[in-house]
Design a protein around this motif. Sequence first.
Motif, PDB file in Angstrom:
ATOM      1  N   TRP A 141      34.317  32.473  30.350  1.00 22.41           N
ATOM      2  CA  TRP A 141      33.328  33.540  30.235  1.00 22.41           C
ATOM      3  C   TRP A 141      34.050  34.880  30.191  1.00 22.41           C
ATOM      4  O   TRP A 141      35.020  35.096  30.921  1.00 22.41           O
ATOM      5  CB  TRP A 141      32.357  33.541  31.415  1.00 22.41           C
ATOM      6  N   PRO A 142      33.610  35.808  29.345  1.00 17.12           N
ATOM      7  CA  PRO A 142      34.282  37.110  29.228  1.00 17.12           C
ATOM      8  C   PRO A 142      34.427  37.853  30.562  1.00 17.12           C
ATOM      9  O   PRO A 142      35.452  38.495  30.797  1.00 17.12           O
ATOM     10  CB  PRO A 142      33.400  37.898  28.259  1.00 17.12           C
ATOM     11  N   ASP A 143      33.442  37.747  31.451  1.00 16.76           N
ATOM     12  CA  ASP A 143      33.530  38.447  32.740  1.00 16.76           C
ATOM     13  C   ASP A 143      34.693  37.906  33.577  1.00 16.76           C
ATOM     14  O   ASP A 143      35.436  38.674  34.188  1.00 16.76           O
ATOM     15  CB  ASP A 143      32.229  38.308  33.533  1.00 16.76           C
ATOM     16  N   PHE A 144      34.837  36.588  33.615  1.00 18.50           N
ATOM     17  CA  PHE A 144      35.941  35.990  34.376  1.00 18.50           C
ATOM     18  C   PHE A 144      37.274  36.366  33.737  1.00 18.50           C
ATOM     19  O   PHE A 144      38.220  36.752  34.424  1.00 18.50           O
ATOM     20  CB  PHE A 144      35.802  34.470  34.443  1.00 18.50           C
ATOM     21  N   MET A 145      37.358  36.251  32.422  1.00 18.52           N
ATOM     22  CA  MET A 145      38.607  36.556  31.725  1.00 18.52           C
ATOM     23  C   MET A 145      39.001  38.019  31.915  1.00 18.52           C
ATOM     24  O   MET A 145      40.179  38.325  32.111  1.00 18.52           O
ATOM     25  CB  MET A 145      38.478  36.234  30.232  1.00 18.52           C
ATOM     26  N   ALA A 146      38.023  38.915  31.871  1.00 13.87           N
ATOM     27  CA  ALA A 146      38.325  40.340  32.036  1.00 13.87           C
ATOM     28  C   ALA A 146      38.910  40.624  33.416  1.00 13.87           C
ATOM     29  O   ALA A 146      39.761  41.504  33.574  1.00 13.87           O
ATOM     30  CB  ALA A 146      37.063  41.170  31.811  1.00 13.87           C
ATOM     31  N   GLU A 147      38.469  39.870  34.399  1.00 11.96           N
ATOM     32  CA  GLU A 147      38.969  40.070  35.764  1.00 11.96           C
ATOM     33  C   GLU A 147      40.272  39.318  36.027  1.00 11.96           C
ATOM     34  O   GLU A 147      41.137  39.801  36.757  1.00 11.96           O
ATOM     35  CB  GLU A 147      37.904  39.614  36.763  1.00 11.96           C
ATOM     36  N   ALA A 148      40.429  38.154  35.425  1.00 14.33           N
ATOM     37  CA  ALA A 148      41.562  37.288  35.759  1.00 14.33           C
ATOM     38  C   ALA A 148      42.778  37.470  34.854  1.00 14.33           C
ATOM     39  O   ALA A 148      43.896  37.222  35.274  1.00 14.33           O
ATOM     40  CB  ALA A 148      41.119  35.827  35.716  1.00 14.33           C
ATOM     41  N   VAL A 149      42.569  37.889  33.622  1.00 11.61           N
ATOM     42  CA  VAL A 149      43.677  38.021  32.675  1.00 11.61           C
ATOM     43  C   VAL A 149      43.891  39.499  32.386  1.00 11.61           C
ATOM     44  O   VAL A 149      42.977  40.195  31.953  1.00 11.61           O
ATOM     45  CB  VAL A 149      43.383  37.264  31.358  1.00 11.61           C
ATOM     46  N   ARG A 150      45.096  39.934  32.650  1.00 12.91           N
ATOM     47  CA  ARG A 150      45.408  41.347  32.443  1.00 12.91           C
ATOM     48  C   ARG A 150      46.669  41.454  31.614  1.00 12.91           C
ATOM     49  O   ARG A 150      47.688  40.856  31.938  1.00 12.91           O
ATOM     50  CB  ARG A 150      45.613  42.041  33.788  1.00 12.91           C
ATOM     51  N   PHE A 151      46.581  42.229  30.537  1.00  8.01           N
ATOM     52  CA  PHE A 151      47.767  42.465  29.741  1.00  8.01           C
ATOM     53  C   PHE A 151      48.556  43.597  30.382  1.00  8.01           C
ATOM     54  O   PHE A 151      48.000  44.442  31.079  1.00  8.01           O
ATOM     55  CB  PHE A 151      47.383  42.814  28.301  1.00  8.01           C
ATOM     56  N   PRO A 152      49.853  43.629  30.155  1.00 15.62           N
ATOM     57  CA  PRO A 152      50.682  44.658  30.793  1.00 15.62           C
ATOM     58  C   PRO A 152      50.372  46.052  30.267  1.00 15.62           C
ATOM     59  O   PRO A 152      49.961  46.219  29.118  1.00 15.62           O
ATOM     60  CB  PRO A 152      52.112  44.239  30.424  1.00 15.62           C
TER      61      PRO A 152
END
Length: 172
Positions: free
Chosen positions: A104-115
């Motif tokens: 889900w985009p909400d989970f990905m936005a919180e869990a995956v961070r680009f440098p």
Amino acid sequence: LHPPAQLPHVLSVTKIKYPDHFRQILRVTPYTFDRITAKICTDPVFVNHSHCEQHPVDVQLAVTLYRFGHSGNAAGQSAVARWAGVGHGTVSLMTRRVMTAILWPDFMAEAVRFPTAEEKEAAKSWVEARSCKAWRGGWCLVDGTLIPLYDRPHWYGESYFDRKCNYSLNIQ
């Protein structure tokens, strides 16, 4: 006749008393495991209205992580099912549910961070100083990860044979 499932022991004993072993088995620390479970447990994919209840979310996550963290024969659905003490088809259902919740985009936005730009620059400088200067432009590579293949590819199969005597893809 199969031996008893290992999953209940992993979640009730290993997780608490032997966190390093837990990490070897599921490829995440107990803390990370609990955080992921807490984030996905309210997802509607884990709710059903049938007479047959789903397994708890932590069990479904553990089965998915175990499946993804193993290769070769240990990753087959039957082997994972025996390890977890669940049915063969249940492994696929659990994996699909967990991946639905995680993607889900909400989970990905919180869990995956680009440098950040600064982190990228630091990585580029590190690569330039310790490796081939021509690779400075690449900031997401340091080391290749081998992704094992089930079998030798039909076309150019010998090209996929790696230093560990398996057929695999090298990901950077």
